[in-house]
Each structure stands twice: as C-alpha cells, then as structure tokens.
Design a protein around this motif. Structure first.
Motif, mmCIF file in Angstrom:
data_model
loop_
_atom_site.group_PDB
_atom_site.id
_atom_site.type_symbol
_atom_site.label_atom_id
_atom_site.label_comp_id
_atom_site.label_asym_id
_atom_site.label_seq_id
_atom_site.Cartn_x
_atom_site.Cartn_y
_atom_site.Cartn_z
ATOM 1 N N GLY A 149 0.774 -1.227 0.000
ATOM 2 C CA GLY A 149 0.000 0.000 0.000
ATOM 3 C C GLY A 149 0.804 1.275 0.000
ATOM 4 N N TYR A 150 2.118 1.219 0.193
ATOM 5 C CA TYR A 150 2.942 2.440 0.157
ATOM 6 C C TYR A 150 2.963 3.012 -1.265
ATOM 7 C CZ TYR A 150 5.088 2.810 4.791
ATOM 8 O OH TYR A 150 5.323 3.033 6.133
ATOM 9 N N TRP A 151 2.805 4.343 -1.354
ATOM 10 C CA TRP A 151 2.752 5.003 -2.674
ATOM 11 C C TRP A 151 3.371 6.405 -2.578
ATOM 12 C CZ3 TRP A 151 -2.564 5.827 -5.605
ATOM 13 C CH2 TRP A 151 -2.323 6.330 -6.884
ATOM 14 N N PRO A 152 4.712 6.493 -2.536
ATOM 15 C CA PRO A 152 5.365 7.804 -2.540
ATOM 16 C C PRO A 152 5.411 8.374 -3.954
ATOM 17 C CG PRO A 152 7.010 6.074 -2.511
ATOM 18 C CD PRO A 152 5.669 5.385 -2.427
ATOM 19 N N ALA A 153 5.368 9.706 -4.045
ATOM 20 C CA ALA A 153 5.342 10.312 -5.374
ATOM 21 C C ALA A 153 5.896 11.737 -5.351
ATOM 22 C CB ALA A 153 3.918 10.325 -5.926
ATOM 23 N N PHE A 154 6.448 12.130 -6.502
ATOM 24 C CA PHE A 154 6.944 13.477 -6.807
ATOM 25 C C PHE A 154 6.381 13.792 -8.172
ATOM 26 C CE2 PHE A 154 10.965 15.468 -8.806
ATOM 27 C CZ PHE A 154 10.547 16.759 -8.563
ATOM 28 N N TRP A 155 5.540 14.843 -8.284
ATOM 29 C CA TRP A 155 4.782 15.046 -9.508
ATOM 30 C C TRP A 155 4.285 16.477 -9.595
ATOM 31 C CZ3 TRP A 155 -0.937 14.839 -8.947
ATOM 32 C CH2 TRP A 155 -1.352 14.632 -7.627
ATOM 33 N N THR A 156 3.589 16.797 -10.703
ATOM 34 C CA THR A 156 3.033 18.131 -10.882
ATOM 35 C C THR A 156 1.604 18.038 -11.400
ATOM 36 O OG1 THR A 156 3.496 18.595 -13.232
ATOM 37 C CG2 THR A 156 5.340 18.848 -11.694
ATOM 38 N N LEU A 157 0.863 19.125 -11.197
ATOM 39 C CA LEU A 157 -0.427 19.327 -11.838
ATOM 40 C C LEU A 157 -0.433 20.681 -12.520
ATOM 41 C CD1 LEU A 157 -3.119 18.078 -9.277
ATOM 42 C CD2 LEU A 157 -2.647 17.123 -11.546
ATOM 43 N N GLY A 158 -1.213 20.805 -13.593
ATOM 44 C CA GLY A 158 -1.378 22.074 -14.265
ATOM 45 C C GLY A 158 -2.009 23.111 -13.357
ATOM 46 N N ALA A 159 -1.600 24.371 -13.526
ATOM 47 C CA ALA A 159 -2.047 25.450 -12.641
ATOM 48 C C ALA A 159 -3.554 25.534 -12.525
ATOM 49 C CB ALA A 159 -1.487 26.783 -13.145
ATOM 50 N N ALA A 160 -4.263 25.260 -13.618
ATOM 51 C CA ALA A 160 -5.723 25.401 -13.609
ATOM 52 C C ALA A 160 -6.409 24.369 -12.720
ATOM 53 C CB ALA A 160 -6.265 25.309 -15.034
ATOM 54 N N ALA A 161 -5.668 23.366 -12.221
ATOM 55 C CA ALA A 161 -6.274 22.383 -11.323
ATOM 56 C C ALA A 161 -6.605 22.992 -9.963
ATOM 57 C CB ALA A 161 -5.335 21.190 -11.137
ATOM 58 N N ARG A 162 -5.757 23.898 -9.504
ATOM 59 C CA ARG A 162 -5.893 24.369 -8.121
ATOM 60 C C ARG A 162 -7.219 25.085 -7.845
ATOM 61 N NH1 ARG A 162 -0.702 26.745 -5.408
ATOM 62 N NH2 ARG A 162 -0.302 24.498 -5.240
ATOM 63 N N PRO A 163 -7.686 25.973 -8.721
ATOM 64 C CA PRO A 163 -8.919 26.688 -8.372
ATOM 65 C C PRO A 163 -10.166 25.808 -8.336
ATOM 66 C CG PRO A 163 -7.696 27.846 -10.092
ATOM 67 C CD PRO A 163 -7.087 26.501 -9.955
ATOM 68 N N VAL A 164 -10.131 24.643 -8.954
ATOM 69 C CA VAL A 164 -11.352 23.836 -9.097
ATOM 70 C C VAL A 164 -11.200 22.439 -8.499
ATOM 71 C CG1 VAL A 164 -12.126 25.102 -11.126
ATOM 72 C CG2 VAL A 164 -10.674 23.090 -11.436
ATOM 73 N N GLY A 165 -10.249 22.269 -7.576
ATOM 74 C CA GLY A 165 -10.102 20.974 -6.913
ATOM 75 C C GLY A 165 -9.724 19.853 -7.846
ATOM 76 N N ALA A 166 -9.017 20.177 -8.931
ATOM 77 C CA ALA A 166 -8.553 19.191 -9.923
ATOM 78 C C ALA A 166 -9.701 18.450 -10.590
ATOM 79 C CB ALA A 166 -7.554 18.203 -9.302
ATOM 80 N N THR A 167 -10.890 19.047 -10.587
ATOM 81 C CA THR A 167 -12.013 18.418 -11.281
ATOM 82 C C THR A 167 -11.854 18.477 -12.791
ATOM 83 O OG1 THR A 167 -13.234 20.501 -11.088
ATOM 84 C CG2 THR A 167 -13.665 18.813 -9.417
ATOM 85 N N ASN A 168 -10.869 19.255 -13.280
ATOM 86 C CA ASN A 168 -10.565 19.304 -14.715
ATOM 87 C C ASN A 168 -9.457 18.341 -15.104
ATOM 88 O OD1 ASN A 168 -8.686 20.745 -13.281
ATOM 89 N ND2 ASN A 168 -9.002 22.683 -14.350
ATOM 90 N N TRP A 169 -9.077 17.431 -14.196
ATOM 91 C CA TRP A 169 -8.112 16.378 -14.525
ATOM 92 C C TRP A 169 -8.775 15.405 -15.506
ATOM 93 C CZ3 TRP A 169 -7.716 11.119 -14.516
ATOM 94 C CH2 TRP A 169 -6.431 10.576 -14.562
ATOM 95 N N PRO A 170 -8.049 14.861 -16.486
ATOM 96 C CA PRO A 170 -6.611 15.011 -16.745
ATOM 97 C C PRO A 170 -6.262 16.056 -17.801
ATOM 98 C CG PRO A 170 -7.453 13.190 -18.035
ATOM 99 C CD PRO A 170 -8.635 13.748 -17.273
#
Length: 462
Positions: A149-170
């Motif tokens: 169950g361990y799941w470490p990660a280093f990653w990015t999201l597009g800036a537009a994800a932040r204002p809408v809770g990443a509901t515009n993923w992917p």
C-alpha cells in the motif's frame, strides 16, 4: 492524489529487496542544490535546511489537508485511504537537510500522512525554451508485506487544477516524475492528459514509462527529473533518473490540443506519500495489518530551472482588423482583441507591444467578433497572444466558441501567470472542422474571481 485513475497492470520486472521493514539508511543524506544546467537559470529551490522537527516554509509550500481537495474527488480521486495533515508528526524537516514525509497508523487502524504543494503554480517552459523540475529523494525503505500500500510520489499538476479541486483532470496535465508502489525496486513516470476514461492519453493509465528498475532507491538518495523542451520540433518531455534519460514523449504522439492543454502553462509541484489506492492495488498491494507504519520518504532538495525561449512561431504579420462596417472578418488574418463587436467585463489598455490590448479579464468575461469567415478549407488551430501577472494559484481557461456563448468550446487552453501583465506569449489550441461564417466568442473561465489574463490578438491557422 488528485489523479482519477486506477493503473493498468504493467509488466512487473523489478525484484523485491529483503530488508527490515522499519529500517531507514541514508547515504549522502544532504547535498546542495546543484548548479543550473547549461543555458538554464534557477527559478525555485528548497534545500530543507530548517531545524529538526520544524514544518515547511509556508510562503513556499501549502499543505493539503484531509481526504481530497475541497469540491474535488474523495480519497484524492485514487482510492487512497490516508488523511493528509500538516502535523509535524507527518511532515517535518529533520535538521540534517531533508524533508520527511512519514505515514502513520493509529491504534484504531487509521492512517495519516503528508502531501505538500508549491505555492507557485507558474513553473513553465516558455515558448522556445525549457523547464526542468528535479528532486533528490530516498524512497521509503520498506519491502515485502510490510510495504503493501505504500505510494510515494513526486509530480506536478497544471495550474488550472488548483482553483477547481482538480475536477478538470486530466486535461490540464499531470507530470509524474517519480512514483513507487509497494516497496518495489522500481520507478514509474507518466504524462496524464486528454479525457478520462480512455481518450488520446489512454486514461486512467496515461502515457507511461512502465515499471523501470531503480536499484538502491530505497536505501539511498537518487535524483528524479522531468525536462519539458519546447526548443525542439516536435516538443519533448524527457524523464531522468540520476541524470540518465530513460523515458521520452513527443508532442506528435497526441493531437495538438491535448498536448498544449497538458503542457503550455504553469504547473505546481507536489510531494506526498499515499497509502493504498488503485495503483498499489494493481500490483497486489494493501494496505494490510502487516503494512509497517512510520517509514518515510526523504527529500533532500527540490529545484526548478528554466531557460529563456525563442518565442513560438508567430502567424504571418497581417493588418489588424477593426470592427467591419457591414463586411466580414478574415479568420486567418490577425484579429486584434480590442476590435471586438461586443464584450463583458473587460477594459482596453495600452499594450507594451504597441497599440492596445484587452485586459482586466476574469471568470465569466467574454469578447464577441461578428462575421468571421473561415472559408471552406477547414482550420488547423488558433493562436492567442496572451499575458498574465496573476498571483499564485490564479489561473483559468481561454476558450473559443461559435455563434453562442452557451455552445461547447471548439478549442481552449489553460493559462497561469506568464510572469507579468505585459509578458506576452503566443499559445496555440487546436480547432477542427470549422467552415463558413460565424460569430466568434472568446470566453474566459476561472475558479476564482481574480483577473487572470490579458489578450492582445487572436488568429486562426489552416
């Protein structure tokens, strides 16, 4: 994480290393942020040199709290079970130059962990330039049943994800720089883009490297990086392990709109250790009662470098249009933004590139251009000349619609800060199947009320 996916099974290749479940061994635990790669400049770094037991500098980092973004998918959209906190039990600096993200389990079996994001959302490759995002990390040193169950990660999201809770993923893009699951001796990299499920990027799996060997990545520090290069044609995204390029994607592997929406904008950096979820489950992971709590991911530094760009290919210079008196506009000539026939919520201002631009644009604003003639030969894409001095976390979508503001967009791209309200970039977005004469609406959508873009001109291309 905010990724709404359950990973498909890859060909499992790496052998498990038999080490004590709770042991952590650090090799060369502290290293200075390296010098900039040739032709690039450092734009952000954190070497985590705070006192032992202290939290992060909140002017650089924000803490995600709970089981998901406000308004976003539950369990971060992945099925992971931990509650993310800002407690120094879960996230702290160790006094030796490292960030520690430690998952813990209480007596009732509830897991907590840490997930932090850069405050800045504007890490981007300028047109004709590059961005490189790198960290030196030791994966949690745990294996076998204790690692389930361990799941470490280093990653990015597009800036537009932040204002809408990443509901515009992917669609806004996710760049996975380092992921590891279940204590395997391996690393995964991926680009997530397009639509979910399926789509041009094979979601929910994404365009992935598959599982790659990562010997010693649990017992020592290694560098993980992604470099997005817009100076090449086609554009490239390259992933690196200890400086060796092991996975590359090119922009011609998907359509231009999908690629541009996933890459042609700012991103923010994320570090976290999840417990459970679809990705570990796809490889037989738990967590179970045997999963060992308290084994951290250690981060020595995070750094972002950028190179200056040479500019995107600008459409041929053509006379600007003005509102025609009973005539039509040529879609393939530059349409100056201030020549709109109607608008809402915007102002015309002096432009540093000469003439005027339309500014003070926020969510719900729009521009209308009447009688735009596309002819009969079809359209390849459109280009908008845009600038943004929006603050951290402020971003939005620039969309083109035909004949009604309520019609679905025929093309769009996401935009965060370009570095200033007169720092201009030419950003393309695909448009397909348009012929004839139409009223063109340029509409603006954002998850917050702040102004987020200025527009100088738009132009369609064949």
């Amino acid at each position: 994480m905010s990724r709404k996916r359950i990973r498909g099974l890859f060909a499992a290749a790496a052998a498990l290393l038999a080490v004590a479940a709770g042991a952590v061994f650090t090799l060369n635990a502290e290293a200075a942020v390296p010098g900039a790669p040739a032709g690039m400049s450092l734009v952000f770094s954190d070497d985590f040199t705070g006192a032992a037991g202290t939290g992060l500098n909140r002017s650089n980092w924000l803490y995600d709290i709970g089981h998901g973004y406000p308004g976003g998918a539950t369990n971060w959209g992945t099925g992971e079970i931990e509650y993310m906190t800002d407690s120094t039990s879960n996230v702290y600096q160790d006094g030796g130059g490292n960030l520690v993200i430690k998952p813990l389990r209480d007596a009732a079996g509830n897991w907590t962990s840490g997930r932090v994001e850069t405050q800045r959302t504007d890490f981007a490759a300028p047109a004709g330039g590059k961005v490189r995002i790198e960290a030196r990390i030791q994966q949690p040193n745990v294996s076998g049943a204790a690692a389930a169950g361990y799941w470490p990660a280093f990653w990015t999201l597009g800036a537009a994800a932040r204002p809408v809770g990443a509901t515009n993923w992917p669609s806004i893009g996710e760049w996975d720089i380092m992921e590891n699951i279940n204590g395997r001796e391996s690393v995964f990299a991926a680009l997530h883009c397009g639509s979910n499920p399926g789509g041009p990027c094979n979601e929910t799996t994404g365009l992935t490297s598959g599982e790659r060997p990562c010997s010693g990545c649990k017992t020592g520090f290694h560098t993980y990086a992604v470099e997005y290069d817009r100076s090449t044609s086609p554009e490239q995204m390259r992933w690196y392990l200890d400086g060796a390029n092991y996975f590359t994607l090119t922009s011609n592997q998907v359509d231009a709109t999908t690629w541009n929406n996933a890459t042609h904008h700012g991103v923010f950096v994320i570090l976290n250790v999840a417990i459970g979820g679809g990705f570990p489950a796809a490889f037989g992971g738990g967590p179970t009662a045997a999963t060992q709590p308290g084994v951290p991911m250690l981060v020595d530094y995070v750094a972002v470098w950028q190179s200056s760009g040479g500019g995107t290919t600008t459409p041929p210079t053509t006379p600007p249009t003005t509102p025609p008196a009973g005539g039509t506009r040529d879609a393939f000539a530059r349409i100056e933004a201030e020549s709109f026939n109607a608008s809402a919520g915007v102002q015309v201002e002096t432009c540093a590139e000469g003439g005027q631009d339309v500014g003070y644009i926020a969510n719900g604003d729009w521009l209308q251009f009447n009688d735009v003639n596309f002819g009969s030969g079809g359209v390849r894409d459109f280009v908008a000349r845009v600038a943004s001095g929006a603050g951290a976390g402020v971003s939005g979508l620039i969309e083109v619609r035909l004949d009604s503001r309520s019609n679905a967009p025929i093309g769009s791209f996401a935009l965060g800060s370009t570095g200033g309200w007169q720092t201009w970039q030419s950003i393309p977005g695909n448009v397909a199947g348009v012929t004839g004469t139409h009223t063109v609406y340029v509409t603006f959508t954002s998850g917050q009320p702040a102004d987020f873009v200025n527009v100088n001109w738009i132009q369609f291309r064949k």
